[in-house]
Design a protein around this motif. Structure first.
Motif, short mmCIF file in Angstrom:
data_model
loop_
_atom_site.label_atom_id
_atom_site.label_comp_id
_atom_site.label_asym_id
_atom_site.label_seq_id
_atom_site.Cartn_x
_atom_site.Cartn_y
_atom_site.Cartn_z
N PHE A 18 0.82 -1.21 0.00
CA PHE A 18 0.00 0.00 0.00
C PHE A 18 0.86 1.26 0.00
CE2 PHE A 18 -2.26 -3.53 2.01
CZ PHE A 18 -3.20 -3.74 1.00
N SER A 19 1.92 1.27 0.78
CA SER A 19 2.81 2.43 0.79
C SER A 19 3.99 2.25 -0.17
CB SER A 19 3.37 2.65 2.20
OG SER A 19 4.30 1.63 2.54
N ASN A 20 4.29 1.01 -0.53
CA ASN A 20 5.51 0.70 -1.30
C ASN A 20 6.76 1.20 -0.57
OD1 ASN A 20 4.47 -0.69 -3.58
ND2 ASN A 20 3.65 1.26 -4.31
N PHE A 21 6.68 1.29 0.73
CA PHE A 21 7.81 1.78 1.54
C PHE A 21 8.24 0.64 2.46
CE2 PHE A 21 9.62 4.40 5.06
CZ PHE A 21 10.59 5.05 4.31
N LYS A 22 9.25 -0.10 2.02
CA LYS A 22 9.69 -1.26 2.79
C LYS A 22 10.71 -0.83 3.84
CE LYS A 22 9.00 -4.94 -0.59
NZ LYS A 22 9.57 -6.22 -1.03
N VAL A 23 10.50 -1.33 5.05
CA VAL A 23 11.38 -1.00 6.18
C VAL A 23 11.88 -2.30 6.81
CG1 VAL A 23 11.57 0.29 8.35
CG2 VAL A 23 9.96 1.06 6.59
N GLY A 24 13.14 -2.31 7.18
CA GLY A 24 13.71 -3.45 7.90
C GLY A 24 14.27 -2.98 9.24
N VAL A 38 10.12 -6.64 9.84
CA VAL A 38 9.79 -5.80 8.68
C VAL A 38 8.39 -5.22 8.90
CG1 VAL A 38 11.19 -7.12 7.05
CG2 VAL A 38 8.79 -7.76 7.42
N ASN A 39 8.08 -4.16 8.16
CA ASN A 39 6.71 -3.67 8.23
C ASN A 39 5.79 -4.62 7.47
OD1 ASN A 39 8.09 -2.60 5.94
ND2 ASN A 39 6.58 -0.99 5.69
N VAL A 40 4.62 -4.83 8.04
CA VAL A 40 3.61 -5.73 7.47
C VAL A 40 2.31 -4.94 7.40
CG1 VAL A 40 2.38 -7.92 7.68
CG2 VAL A 40 4.76 -7.75 8.45
N GLU A 41 1.96 -4.50 6.20
CA GLU A 41 0.77 -3.66 6.05
C GLU A 41 -0.47 -4.52 5.91
OE1 GLU A 41 1.85 -0.93 2.90
OE2 GLU A 41 3.19 0.17 4.26
N ASN A 42 -1.62 -3.83 5.98
CA ASN A 42 -2.90 -4.52 5.90
C ASN A 42 -3.85 -3.63 5.13
OD1 ASN A 42 -5.72 -5.34 7.07
ND2 ASN A 42 -4.34 -6.99 7.58
N THR A 49 1.70 -3.07 10.81
CA THR A 49 2.69 -3.00 11.90
C THR A 49 4.04 -2.58 11.33
OG1 THR A 49 3.07 -5.38 11.68
CG2 THR A 49 1.57 -4.65 13.42
N CYS A 50 4.79 -1.85 12.14
CA CYS A 50 6.09 -1.33 11.73
C CYS A 50 7.18 -2.39 11.89
CB CYS A 50 6.45 -0.11 12.57
SG CYS A 50 5.47 1.36 12.22
N ALA A 51 8.30 -2.15 11.20
CA ALA A 51 9.43 -3.07 11.27
C ALA A 51 9.96 -3.20 12.69
CB ALA A 51 10.54 -2.57 10.34
N GLU A 52 10.02 -2.08 13.40
CA GLU A 52 10.54 -2.11 14.77
C GLU A 52 9.67 -2.99 15.65
OE1 GLU A 52 9.94 0.48 12.83
OE2 GLU A 52 11.26 2.17 13.25
N ALA A 53 8.35 -2.86 15.49
CA ALA A 53 7.42 -3.67 16.29
C ALA A 53 7.61 -5.15 15.99
CB ALA A 53 5.98 -3.24 16.00
N PRO A 79 17.67 9.18 6.48
CA PRO A 79 17.30 8.15 7.47
C PRO A 79 15.95 8.46 8.09
CG PRO A 79 19.59 8.79 7.74
CD PRO A 79 19.00 9.75 6.74
N VAL A 80 15.07 7.45 8.11
CA VAL A 80 13.69 7.67 8.57
C VAL A 80 13.59 7.48 10.08
CG1 VAL A 80 11.33 6.79 8.44
CG2 VAL A 80 12.70 6.98 6.38
N PRO A 81 13.11 8.49 10.78
CA PRO A 81 12.93 8.34 12.22
C PRO A 81 11.76 7.43 12.54
CG PRO A 81 12.33 10.56 11.53
CD PRO A 81 12.70 9.81 10.29
N PRO A 82 11.88 6.60 13.58
CA PRO A 82 10.75 5.74 13.97
C PRO A 82 9.52 6.57 14.33
CG PRO A 82 12.77 5.11 15.13
CD PRO A 82 13.07 6.40 14.41
N CYS A 83 8.35 6.01 14.10
CA CYS A 83 7.11 6.71 14.45
C CYS A 83 6.98 6.80 15.97
CB CYS A 83 5.91 5.97 13.85
SG CYS A 83 5.46 4.46 14.72
N GLY A 84 6.04 7.59 16.41
CA GLY A 84 5.87 7.79 17.85
C GLY A 84 5.59 6.51 18.60
N1 THU Z 1 7.35 2.30 8.94
C1 THU Z 1 8.11 1.42 9.68
O1 THU Z 1 7.95 0.19 9.58
N2 THU Z 1 9.02 1.94 10.53
C2 THU Z 1 9.33 3.26 10.63
O2 THU Z 1 10.22 3.62 11.39
C3 THU Z 1 8.60 4.25 9.82
C4 THU Z 1 7.44 3.72 9.04
C5 THU Z 1 6.38 1.72 7.99
C6 THU Z 1 4.93 1.78 8.38
C7 THU Z 1 4.26 1.71 7.03
O3 THU Z 1 4.14 0.35 6.64
C8 THU Z 1 5.23 2.38 6.09
O4 THU Z 1 6.48 2.40 6.76
C9 THU Z 1 4.83 3.80 5.71
O5 THU Z 1 4.54 4.56 6.84
#
Ligand code: THU
Length: 130
Positions: A18-24, A38-42, A49-53, A79-84
């Motif tokens: 959905f975002s095409n934004f892969k995070v590890g 990894v992030n697992v979208e729905n 869920t985010c990669a960190e989670a 570098p992308v900062p983690p979400c809140g």
């Molecule tokens: N995302 C992460 O997995 N970690 C981050 O630190 C930033 C964002 C993911 C969530 C979502 O699947 C996608 O990136 C776009 O927000």
């Protein structure tokens, strides 16, 4: 191999249609083991869920206890900062001085700490009366 390399290796498995934004994300636990996420979208977007989670969940499922070091990588200009929410999750399982390396697939890195990402984190001690 560095923790950033580990995060990069797992990133390709991210499910982000959905975002095409892969995070590890890669965690080295205090027990010395490696845990990856990894992030697992729905299709119901907030359920993603985010990669960190994912990496934290893998660490706990493996029976390890605390985070010693973290790396997160994405294909991003910076570098992308983690979400809140992930900052709060990291603060639950890592001391404030734990190193967090934020990286891009292009080779940029930004090194920070859990406390710098979330000063004044809400921790269990705030519920002393519970
Ligand atoms: N995302 C992460 O997995 N970690 C981050 O630190 C930033 C964002 C993911 C969530 C979502 O699947 C996608 O990136 C776009 O927000």
């Amino acid at each position: 191999m560095s923790l950033v390399d580990d995060a990069a290796r797992v990133r390709v498995n991210a499910y982000a249609p959905f975002s095409n934004f892969k995070v590890g994300a890669a965690i080295r636990s205090v027990e010395g083991r490696l845990h990856l996420g990894v992030n697992v979208e729905n299709v119901a977007y907030p359920e993603g869920t985010c990669a960190e989670a994912g990496a934290i969940a893998a660490m706990i499922a493996a029976g390890d206890s605390r985070i010693a070091e973290v790396a997160v990588i994405a294909d991003s200009p910076d570098p992308v900062p983690p979400c809140g929410g992930c900052r709060q999750k990291l603060a639950e399982f890592a001391d404030g001085d734990v190193a967090v390396t934020l990286a891009t697939t292009g080779g940029a890195t930004l090194k920070t700490t859990v406390a710098d990402l979330l000063p004044g984190a809400f921790v269990a001690g705030h519920m002393a009366n519970s």
